[in-house]
Write a protein that holds these residues in place. Structure first.
Motif: not given
Length: 717
Positions: A307-308, A446-447, A476-478, A624-626
């Protein structure tokens, strides 16, 4: 909250008592863990999400333990069998297993052999043997007193057999008996498997297998369980029976008693028939529980990394869902994932179809000025890749492509979410759009898919679905709250994972946006039905507005801290308008980096952790931290298995991490395997300590097995 809980939790988790109490108060007041971790650092002493979840889980376990103790004590008291000593033992138990062991002798059991014997009046015989009284010389004469043809007790042996049944149950259900049998079995026992079939199967390695219980690896447990369920394997636990029985005899038999033979027979029977099967079930259950927990942890870590993965913002994409007979579905999508155009090409049906397909793709790419293509990795992927590689070599326009994992795309395409998003597209074309969106923003797309369908786990279909779903929902929440969501573009599927937002409120936000246009600031979310003060407090910091009225809305700074952020800016001669001027931002960043936050926190009477987070957010507003994570590997040619040779060095993307290594996409149809022994020159206990899904790594080709289509790799150190 019980003071004892507070002290116990503080001791177990090495935390301060006040820190634990304040954190539990926050949790019991309905605050979410992402919110507490990010915006209540002063209260918790900067506990992170992992620590908070550990504290929450342990607190809930202790509450469950206390509730069970109360239930057990009441149940035994109702039988008038509760003694002060027994009550003390139950109260002092620190594990649910200990409570259940103490309760076991008092559980109301169904028609057992021991209960039948008691109903027939044979309890005094059992008590005589257990108490090992010395006042009787003849067991035969004593037993004859209990003959009762009406109860089918016609011989002395019938009497003694019934007494032994009662003793066997007593031995088997005794807490100390279970404790010593459990200890020896877990310490010295072995798990043994044998084949029940003659033909070769996926479980060949377990056809004649044994391992010490403490040496069985999680993936082995799950494989053995599956082999047993498919009736391929016979599974047993073997332990030091003689040692356990000897210890039981020492516990229940006095050396000088005359009639020890009867007690020994009862102990042997109780062990064989009742105690060992129960301990064997415990062993299998514990191995399975530990294996499932491990598999869930691996899956969760893989999901987190998946997800990241780095997004590809502000890029138009042409996405291809490949196929043979039914053709390749093609979707051109704009920078925010909206569909520009769709078509179906048939390159694999004929030479003419190949030529026409290239022409259609070239026209589509040129019309919308697209430089990036992506292909789903399903059927006809590599054949379609050849088409793209050929097209790239023939056109002047710069064009690159990447292979995208399409696991779960078909599940999404037929889902209610997909039908709602694309009511006018057929199922197959929705899949193509999803593939393109996965490249643009993996998290947002993906969510929408249940994590177990994403192809990143191991034995996930053998795991308790409720436990798996709970763990994956946590991930997912995290991730969603760590990254934050754009309030004006986020789907319901993304919004419902934001701290404090339910699925229904997420839908109301989407509906409000479609009726009223874009949100202009975070405060406007309060106008959405269902977003009360508490919901707003939990969610607001994780909602972003890129181009809103308040420039702080694009940062992770919580609205409750806006005044503090403005005070910080004013201290260095700036205001929030500095966030939109490149020149002012350069000066702002320079001053922020040299700022003594600890000193300023004292001057402003603010919490240091909160002020530091504000400073970090102002240094990179809207970031965006990604963005710092590895980008996908784009290609303009194609590799075949025939292009590979041992010793060759290539770059690849980690696609899945399992207990025995990592699968890596190196650009050919088959993913290569870096075995755990080839991940590092150091000893590798857990592959996840060395690689993660999405990592771009350099690998060396070790071996190519074309017949079995396997590629062995080594991470290049």
């Amino acid at each position: 909250m019980s003071l004892d809980f507070t002290e116990q939790l503080a001791s177990e988790l090495n935390l301060e008592i006040g820190q634990v109490k304040r954190t539990i108060d926050l949790l019991e007041d309905g605050n979410t863990i992402p919110f507490i971790a990010r915006y209540r650092k002063e209260v918790t002493g900067k506990l992170d999400e992992v620590q908070l979840r550990e504290l929450k889980d342990r607190f809930e376990y202790l509450k469950e333990l206390e509730d069970r103790k109360e239930t057990v004590i009441n149940a035994i008291a109702e039988q008038d069998k509760l003694t002060t000593e027994l009550e003390d033992k139950i109260e002092q138990a620190t594990k649910l297993q200990e409570v259940e062991d103490l309760y076991r002798p008092y559980k109301q059991k169904r028609r057992t052999r021991a209960n039948k014997a008691k109903k027939k009046g044979l309890k005094p015989v059992a008590e005589f043997l257990l108490n090992q009284e010395q006042n009787i010389d003849s067991l035969q004469e004593f037993a004859q007193k209990f003959l009762n043809p009406e109860e089918e007790i016609e011989t002395v042996e019938d009497v003694l057999a019934g007494a032994r049944d009662i003793i066997a149950a007593k031995v088997a259900h005794d807490p100390q008996s279970r404790k010593l049998a459990r200890k020896i079995t877990f310490r010295d026992g072995k798990l043994v498997t044998k084949a029940k079939v003659e033909e070769s199967t996926d479980y060949d390695v377990y056809y004649d297998y044994q391992s010490s219980i403490d040496k069985v690896k999680p993936h082995q447990t799950l494989a053995i369980n599956r082999g047993e369920a498919e009736d391929v394997l016979q599974v047993k636990v073997k332990t030091k029976d003689g040692k356990i029985i000897s210890r039981l005899e020492n516990r229940f038999i006095a050396a000088e008693f005359k009639f020890t033979k009867q007690i020994k027979k009862a102990i042997q029977d109780g062990y064989d028939r009742l105690l060992f099967p129960a301990i064997e079930r415990e062993v299998r259950s514990k191995l399975t529980e530990e294996a499932e927990e491990h598999a869930i942890d691996v899956f969760a870590e893989n999901l987190n990394n998946l997800l990241l993965q780095s997004p590809l913002p502000d890029k138009k994409v042409v996405a291809i869902d490949p196929g043979f007979r039914t053709g390749c579905k093609v979707a051109a999508i704009d920078q925010v994932g909206d569909v520009l155009d769709t078509t179906v090409i048939y390159p694999h049906n004929s030479q003419e179809g190949w030529k026409t397909a290239k022409e259609e793709l070239e026209q589509l790419i040129g019309e919308y000025n697209i430089n990036i293509a992506c292909i789903g990795n399903g059927t006809a992927c590599r054949e379609t890749e050849k088409l793209l590689a050929e097209l790239i070599s023939e056109v002047e326009q710069k064009l690159e492509y990447v292979i995208v994992d399409e696991a779960g795309a078909s599940i999404y395409s037929a889902s209610a979410v997909a039908r709602e998003e694309f009511p006018d597209l057929d199922v197959a074309m929705r899949g193509a759009v999803s593939i393109g969106r996965r490249l643009q923003d993996p998290l947002a797309e993906l969510v929408k898919i249940e994590p177990e369908h994403l192809g990143i786990g191991m034995y996930q279909h053998d795991i308790s679905s409720s436990d798996l779903n709970e763990a994956l929902e946590t991930v997912v929440e995290s991730v969603v709250n760590y990254v934050g969501v754009d309030l004006n573009t986020a789907s319901k599927s993304l919004l419902e994972h934001v701290a404090g937002l339910s699925s229904s409120v997420a839908q109301k936000i989407v509906d409000y946006r479609s009726e009223n246009g874009k949100f202009k600031d975070r405060q406007e979310v309060k106008d959405v039905y269902g977003v009360g003060p508490k919901t707003f407090t939990q969610a607001a910091g994780f909602l972003r507005i890129r181009d809103g009225l308040n420039l702080l809305d694009k940062t992770p700074i919580h609205p409750e801290s806006y005044d503090l952020a403005k005070k910080l800016l004013n201290k260095i001669g700036h205001d929030i308008n500095s966030l939109q001027s490149d020149d002012e931002m350069m000066d702002l960043k320079k001053q922020l980096k040299s700022l003594d936050i600890k000193k300023l926190a004292q001057n402003l009477e603010a919490g240091y952790p909160t002020l530091k987070d504000i400073k970090d957010a102002l240094l990179k507003p809207g970031r965006d931290p990604r963005e710092d994570l590895p980008k996908p590997i784009f290609r303009d040619d194609i590799l075949e298995m025939d292009d590979l040779e041992p010793g060759q060095i290539v770059y690849g993307t980690v696609k899945n991490v399992v207990d025995f290594g990592a699968f890596v996409d190196i650009g050919v149809k088959e993913d290569g395997l870096v075995h755990i022994s080839e991940l590092s020159e150091e000893y590798v206990k857990d592959p996840l300590d060395f690689v993660a899904i999405g990592d771009i790594i350099k690998v060396k080709i070790l071996e190519i097995d074309k017949q079995r289509k396997r590629i062995a790799l080594s991470k290049d150190f």
